[in-house]
Enzyme design. Structure first.
Site, PDB file in Angstrom:
ATOM      1  CE  LYS A 203      -3.118   2.279   3.247  1.00  0.00           C
ATOM      2  NZ  LYS A 203      -4.143   2.037   4.259  1.00  0.00           N
TER       3      LYS A 203
HETATM    4  C1  5RP Z   1      -2.751   4.413   8.618  1.00  0.00           C
HETATM    5  C2  5RP Z   1      -3.167   3.709   7.420  1.00  0.00           C
HETATM    6  C3  5RP Z   1      -4.509   4.013   6.914  1.00  0.00           C
HETATM    7  O1  5RP Z   1      -5.200   2.823   6.790  1.00  0.00           O
HETATM    8  C4  5RP Z   1      -4.374   4.714   5.604  1.00  0.00           C
HETATM    9  O2  5RP Z   1      -3.750   5.929   5.792  1.00  0.00           O
HETATM   10  C5  5RP Z   1      -5.674   4.804   4.799  1.00  0.00           C
HETATM   11  O3  5RP Z   1      -6.437   5.775   5.206  1.00  0.00           O
HETATM   12  P1  5RP Z   1      -6.560   7.184   4.481  1.00  0.00           P
HETATM   13  O4  5RP Z   1      -7.203   6.919   3.136  1.00  0.00           O
HETATM   14  O5  5RP Z   1      -7.438   7.971   5.409  1.00  0.00           O
HETATM   15  O6  5RP Z   1      -5.181   7.756   4.294  1.00  0.00           O
HETATM   16  O7  5RP Z   1      -2.487   2.896   6.859  1.00  0.00           O
HETATM   17  O8  5RP Z   1      -1.418   4.304   8.762  1.00  0.00           O
END
Ligand code: 5RP
Length: 294
Positions: A203
């Site tokens: 991610k």
């Molecule tokens: C926190 C994360 C969150 O799941 C990620 O940031 C996704 O959320 P957003 O779309 O609000 O950024 O990994 O560390």
């Protein structure tokens, strides 16, 4: 009896049809075991090869983030419209109905709060507990360039090792420190390191030249949404990411902080699974939002 059946020649073995050898639909994931692939196929839709994950794990270091003060009230009603849920085990056990059919991507690293050095995370969940809760993957933050870079990478590789024993994929989350620039060079480094060191899914954040980041990452890449944007901008970001090689989104604030979260989830689904243009998807969002208010 069995002998009689064999002699009668009634059984049909379709001798002219070779057994099919199916290839797996996700890039870089063909060589995993059945249970591992089955978990991945719950997160990613096998027809589109994509996913819309709803992320609401922010409380693990931020406390009750705006929109997540009462997950039972604001988030549980959204869950039927997401493909997978990303959350902590605390919220899973305390708030999410066990009857949910949604695949769970469980946060398995943590430690410091926003008041401290964020990269100083440790593994925060045993793989056995993830199996016990029937999770489809575990997620771990990796802080490339952060103060505790090696420790966070080590958290991931340990989870990859224990995950391999039970068929549990690891999602490597590339965390960006305040002082680090979110460009393709940095994201390319961080995402590639996660994949090379065993993450089955990575991610990251969308950035200019994202297609280079996606091309250089040999496993499925999903993007976080980041801070709340106007809906049109968030849909454009999702659209551009998908067009440039992302396998989905793992979005939080741009959904649950939207004025109409369910309409936004529907619109993101259109962009991710159907490749709908972001302008059309925004029209769709407005339409769904107005229908709800009508
Ligand atoms: C926190 C994360 C969150 O799941 C990620 O940031 C996704 O959320 P957003 O779309 O609000 O950024 O990994 O560390």
């Amino acid at each position: 009896m069995a002998e009689a059946e064999i002699q009668s020649g009634e059984k049909e073995y379709f001798l002219n049809i070779p057994q099919q050898n199916e290839t797996f639909f996700l890039k870089g994931c063909a060589n995993y075991d059945w249970g591992f692939k089955n978990r991945l196929a719950r997160i990613f839709n096998p027809r589109s090869g994509k996913t819309v994950m709803l992320a609401f794990d922010h409380g693990y270091f931020q406390g009750p983030t705006t929109g997540l003060e009462r997950i039972d009230v604001t988030i549980v009603p959204l869950t039927p419209f997401a493909d997978a849920l990303m959350l902590t085990r605390g919220i899973l056990r305390s708030v999410i109905p066990a009857a949910t059919g949604k695949p769970i991507v469980m946060r398995a690293s943590g430690g410091p709060s926003i008041l401290k050095e964020l990269s100083n995370e440790h593994i925060a969940c045993d793989i056995d507990d993830a199996v016990r809760m029937n999770c489809s993957a575990v997620a771990v933050q990796v802080f490339i360039g952060g103060e505790y870079e090696t420790q966070s990478v080590n958290n991931m590789t340990q989870l990859v090792d224990s995950g391999m024993k039970v068929g549990m994929p690891v999602l490597g989350v590339t965390a960006v420190g305040k002082e680090l620039v979110r460009d393709a060079k940095y994201m390319g480094l961080a995402t590639r390191m996660c994949a090379e060191l065993g993450a089955a899914i990575v991610k990251t954040y969308f950035c200019p030249d994202f297609e280079r980041v996606a091309a250089g990452c040999p496993v499925p890449l999903v993007i976080a949404g980041g801070k709340k944007l106007p809906e049109l901008d968030a849909l454009k970001m999702a659209y551009d990411a998908i067009q440039q090689g992302a396998s989905g989104v793992d979005m939080g604030r741009n959904i649950f902080q939207s004025e109409a979260p369910i309409a936004m989830l529907h619109a993101v689904q259109k962009v991710v699974h159907e490749g709908m243009n972001y302008k059309q998807a925004h029209e769709y969002y407005l339409d769904q939002k107005n229908k709800k208010n009508a």
